[in-house]
Design a protein around this motif. Structure first.
Motif, PDB file in Angstrom:
ATOM      1  N   ASN A   1     -16.874  21.347 -11.743  1.00  0.00           N
ATOM      2  CA  ASN A   1     -15.546  21.809 -12.134  1.00  0.00           C
ATOM      3  C   ASN A   1     -14.983  22.917 -11.263  1.00  0.00           C
ATOM      4  O   ASN A   1     -13.776  22.971 -11.025  1.00  0.00           O
ATOM      5  CB  ASN A   1     -15.571  22.255 -13.595  1.00  0.00           C
ATOM      6  CG  ASN A   1     -15.632  21.085 -14.551  1.00  0.00           C
ATOM      7  OD1 ASN A   1     -14.676  20.343 -14.691  1.00  0.00           O
ATOM      8  ND2 ASN A   1     -16.775  20.886 -15.190  1.00  0.00           N
ATOM      9  N   TYR A   2     -15.845  23.816 -10.792  1.00  0.00           N
ATOM     10  CA  TYR A   2     -15.362  24.967 -10.031  1.00  0.00           C
ATOM     11  C   TYR A   2     -15.395  24.761  -8.526  1.00  0.00           C
ATOM     12  O   TYR A   2     -14.701  25.467  -7.790  1.00  0.00           O
ATOM     13  CB  TYR A   2     -16.185  26.213 -10.375  1.00  0.00           C
ATOM     14  CG  TYR A   2     -16.057  26.684 -11.806  1.00  0.00           C
ATOM     15  CD1 TYR A   2     -15.138  26.124 -12.687  1.00  0.00           C
ATOM     16  CD2 TYR A   2     -16.867  27.694 -12.288  1.00  0.00           C
ATOM     17  CE1 TYR A   2     -15.027  26.560 -13.996  1.00  0.00           C
ATOM     18  CE2 TYR A   2     -16.765  28.151 -13.606  1.00  0.00           C
ATOM     19  CZ  TYR A   2     -15.848  27.575 -14.449  1.00  0.00           C
ATOM     20  OH  TYR A   2     -15.744  28.019 -15.751  1.00  0.00           O
ATOM     21  N   ALA A   3     -16.192  23.825  -8.056  1.00  0.00           N
ATOM     22  CA  ALA A   3     -16.307  23.624  -6.611  1.00  0.00           C
ATOM     23  C   ALA A   3     -15.882  22.222  -6.191  1.00  0.00           C
ATOM     24  O   ALA A   3     -14.948  22.058  -5.403  1.00  0.00           O
ATOM     25  CB  ALA A   3     -17.738  23.910  -6.152  1.00  0.00           C
ATOM     26  N   VAL A   4     -16.540  21.194  -6.725  1.00  0.00           N
ATOM     27  CA  VAL A   4     -16.281  19.842  -6.233  1.00  0.00           C
ATOM     28  C   VAL A   4     -14.851  19.397  -6.508  1.00  0.00           C
ATOM     29  O   VAL A   4     -14.187  18.832  -5.633  1.00  0.00           O
ATOM     30  CB  VAL A   4     -17.275  18.837  -6.840  1.00  0.00           C
ATOM     31  CG1 VAL A   4     -17.007  17.442  -6.265  1.00  0.00           C
ATOM     32  CG2 VAL A   4     -18.712  19.245  -6.559  1.00  0.00           C
TER      33      VAL A   4
ATOM     34  N   PRO B   1     -11.747  19.099  -0.732  1.00  0.00           N
ATOM     35  CA  PRO B   1     -11.088  17.939  -0.130  1.00  0.00           C
ATOM     36  C   PRO B   1     -11.991  16.709  -0.093  1.00  0.00           C
ATOM     37  O   PRO B   1     -11.520  15.611   0.197  1.00  0.00           O
ATOM     38  CB  PRO B   1     -10.743  18.425   1.282  1.00  0.00           C
ATOM     39  CG  PRO B   1     -11.708  19.529   1.567  1.00  0.00           C
ATOM     40  CD  PRO B   1     -11.951  20.191   0.244  1.00  0.00           C
ATOM     41  N   HIS B   2     -13.269  16.903  -0.391  1.00  0.00           N
ATOM     42  CA  HIS B   2     -14.229  15.791  -0.370  1.00  0.00           C
ATOM     43  C   HIS B   2     -14.433  15.166  -1.745  1.00  0.00           C
ATOM     44  O   HIS B   2     -15.278  14.277  -1.906  1.00  0.00           O
ATOM     45  CB  HIS B   2     -15.584  16.287   0.156  1.00  0.00           C
ATOM     46  CG  HIS B   2     -15.495  17.043   1.432  1.00  0.00           C
ATOM     47  ND1 HIS B   2     -15.084  16.467   2.620  1.00  0.00           N
ATOM     48  CD2 HIS B   2     -15.737  18.357   1.724  1.00  0.00           C
ATOM     49  CE1 HIS B   2     -15.090  17.384   3.580  1.00  0.00           C
ATOM     50  NE2 HIS B   2     -15.476  18.530   3.051  1.00  0.00           N
ATOM     51  N   ALA B   3     -13.667  15.614  -2.741  1.00  0.00           N
ATOM     52  CA  ALA B   3     -13.914  15.189  -4.122  1.00  0.00           C
ATOM     53  C   ALA B   3     -13.839  13.680  -4.295  1.00  0.00           C
ATOM     54  O   ALA B   3     -14.697  13.074  -4.949  1.00  0.00           O
ATOM     55  CB  ALA B   3     -12.935  15.880  -5.067  1.00  0.00           C
TER      56      ALA B   3
ATOM     57  N   LEU C   1     -21.954  35.114   0.646  1.00  0.00           N
ATOM     58  CA  LEU C   1     -22.757  35.539  -0.502  1.00  0.00           C
ATOM     59  C   LEU C   1     -23.020  34.359  -1.432  1.00  0.00           C
ATOM     60  O   LEU C   1     -24.132  34.193  -1.943  1.00  0.00           O
ATOM     61  CB  LEU C   1     -22.037  36.658  -1.263  1.00  0.00           C
ATOM     62  CG  LEU C   1     -22.685  37.102  -2.588  1.00  0.00           C
ATOM     63  CD1 LEU C   1     -24.097  37.645  -2.346  1.00  0.00           C
ATOM     64  CD2 LEU C   1     -21.815  38.156  -3.281  1.00  0.00           C
ATOM     65  N   ALA C   2     -22.008  33.537  -1.649  1.00  0.00           N
ATOM     66  CA  ALA C   2     -22.179  32.372  -2.517  1.00  0.00           C
ATOM     67  C   ALA C   2     -23.304  31.474  -2.023  1.00  0.00           C
ATOM     68  O   ALA C   2     -24.150  31.025  -2.799  1.00  0.00           O
ATOM     69  CB  ALA C   2     -20.872  31.587  -2.604  1.00  0.00           C
TER      70      ALA C   2
ATOM     71  N   ARG D   1     -15.808  29.785  -2.058  1.00  0.00           N
ATOM     72  CA  ARG D   1     -14.543  29.212  -1.610  1.00  0.00           C
ATOM     73  C   ARG D   1     -14.757  27.701  -1.565  1.00  0.00           C
ATOM     74  O   ARG D   1     -15.330  27.172  -0.609  1.00  0.00           O
ATOM     75  CB  ARG D   1     -14.174  29.760  -0.228  1.00  0.00           C
ATOM     76  CG  ARG D   1     -12.805  29.312   0.282  1.00  0.00           C
ATOM     77  CD  ARG D   1     -12.445  29.979   1.611  1.00  0.00           C
ATOM     78  NE  ARG D   1     -12.261  31.416   1.479  1.00  0.00           N
ATOM     79  CZ  ARG D   1     -13.126  32.329   1.927  1.00  0.00           C
ATOM     80  NH1 ARG D   1     -14.254  31.953   2.515  1.00  0.00           N
ATOM     81  NH2 ARG D   1     -12.887  33.615   1.778  1.00  0.00           N
ATOM     82  N   PRO D   2     -14.350  26.965  -2.587  1.00  0.00           N
ATOM     83  CA  PRO D   2     -14.702  25.554  -2.711  1.00  0.00           C
ATOM     84  C   PRO D   2     -14.390  24.708  -1.477  1.00  0.00           C
ATOM     85  O   PRO D   2     -15.172  23.825  -1.108  1.00  0.00           O
ATOM     86  CB  PRO D   2     -13.886  25.097  -3.922  1.00  0.00           C
ATOM     87  CG  PRO D   2     -13.749  26.326  -4.760  1.00  0.00           C
ATOM     88  CD  PRO D   2     -13.579  27.442  -3.764  1.00  0.00           C
ATOM     89  N   LYS D   3     -13.265  24.977  -0.842  1.00  0.00           N
ATOM     90  CA  LYS D   3     -12.878  24.149   0.301  1.00  0.00           C
ATOM     91  C   LYS D   3     -13.734  24.407   1.535  1.00  0.00           C
ATOM     92  O   LYS D   3     -13.648  23.668   2.519  1.00  0.00           O
ATOM     93  CB  LYS D   3     -11.402  24.382   0.630  1.00  0.00           C
ATOM     94  CG  LYS D   3     -10.468  23.885  -0.467  1.00  0.00           C
ATOM     95  CD  LYS D   3      -9.007  24.104  -0.125  1.00  0.00           C
ATOM     96  CE  LYS D   3      -8.101  23.597  -1.230  1.00  0.00           C
ATOM     97  NZ  LYS D   3      -6.656  23.794  -0.928  1.00  0.00           N
ATOM     98  N   ALA D   4     -14.580  25.451   1.479  1.00  0.00           N
ATOM     99  CA  ALA D   4     -15.430  25.769   2.631  1.00  0.00           C
ATOM    100  C   ALA D   4     -16.718  24.956   2.646  1.00  0.00           C
ATOM    101  O   ALA D   4     -17.406  24.904   3.668  1.00  0.00           O
ATOM    102  CB  ALA D   4     -15.759  27.263   2.649  1.00  0.00           C
ATOM    103  N   PHE D   5     -17.069  24.320   1.534  1.00  0.00           N
ATOM    104  CA  PHE D   5     -18.287  23.521   1.495  1.00  0.00           C
ATOM    105  C   PHE D   5     -18.058  22.169   2.159  1.00  0.00           C
ATOM    106  O   PHE D   5     -17.016  21.537   1.952  1.00  0.00           O
ATOM    107  CB  PHE D   5     -18.730  23.278   0.044  1.00  0.00           C
ATOM    108  CG  PHE D   5     -19.276  24.482  -0.662  1.00  0.00           C
ATOM    109  CD1 PHE D   5     -20.439  25.099  -0.214  1.00  0.00           C
ATOM    110  CD2 PHE D   5     -18.655  24.985  -1.791  1.00  0.00           C
ATOM    111  CE1 PHE D   5     -20.961  26.202  -0.875  1.00  0.00           C
ATOM    112  CE2 PHE D   5     -19.164  26.085  -2.462  1.00  0.00           C
ATOM    113  CZ  PHE D   5     -20.319  26.696  -2.000  1.00  0.00           C
TER     114      PHE D   5
END
Length: 223
Positions: free
Chosen positions: A100-103, A107-109, A52-53, A73-77
């Motif tokens: 702030n909420y995703a990046v 793990p790619h930050a 959905l996101a 789910r931030p880690k899914a991007f």
């Protein structure tokens, strides 16, 4: 995730649009009229839904993208997805929530931080500086703080607004968190005068780095 489910969520967001909220947000560069507390209520009900996101983000609608960042789910991007998203985020609220909420939770930050810092697009570069500011507080060993201060000193005064704001935040954070660099950070802020005259409401701290540093350091000092 069916088209019907997406349409239902979009219809709910449309019903939450308020002209007065939109008018206030537009002044800040954000083209939506949904009260953020109401938006968070919708996200709480929907819970985490990565499919959905992604669909909400693809609509290009600002409120939908904000909701996407609350239910993702931030880690899914993938790194490529996040890179594309930061380049198309648009208004400052979506950009801020994306970082702030995703990046920051991805793990790619760190790899994105390094890439974005050198990007020619000042808005993308501002995301790199925002990630760097977090490292100043949480992982300074990854950084060359004197070199960062060199860049800030030479480039911040002429940087576009959003990039300048992010660099100024980094300058202040260095001064707040690292006593050995505090005098230089304050001196840079005083010499450049960036945001010195920024209108600041009563009981709020000025974003002018020397004032910001002094206030936050005083709060941390024992009474």
């Amino acid at each position: 995730m069916s088209e019907t489910e997406l349409a239902e969520v979009m219809a709910e967001l449309d019903a939450l649009q308020d002209p007065r909220t939109r008018e206030a947000n537009v002044k800040r560069g954000d083209d939506h009229g949904v009260n953020l507390s109401r938006l968070r209520e919708v996200a709480k009900r929907l819970k985490t839904q990565q499919d959905l996101a992604r669909e909400l983000w693809r609509t290009g609608d600002t409120a939908a993208r904000l909701l996407a960042l609350l239910v993702c789910r931030p880690k899914a991007f993938t790194a490529d997805e996040l890179d594309a998203m930061v380049r198309e985020a648009g208004g400052p609220k979506v950009h801020d929530w994306l970082v702030n909420y995703a990046v920051k939770k991805s793990p790619h930050a760190e790899s994105l931080r390094r890439t974005w810092l050198a990007d020619a697009d000042p808005v993308v570069a501002s995301a790199g500086w925002a990630l760097t500011t977090e490292r100043v507080s949480k992982a300074p060993a990854l950084l060359d703080l004197p070199a960062l201060l060199d860049v800030i000193e030479s480039e911040m005064a002429e940087a576009p607004e959003r990039l300048q704001w992010a660099m100024n935040h980094c300058l202040a954070q260095i001064g707040i968190d690292h006593a050995e660099h505090r005098a230089r950070a304050i001196a840079i802020g005083e010499r450049l005068g960036v945001l010195k005259d920024y209108p600041t409401p009563p009981n709020c701290t000025s974003p002018y780095a020397p004032v910001w540093i002094a206030e936050m350091v005083s709060r941390r000092s024992p009474a």
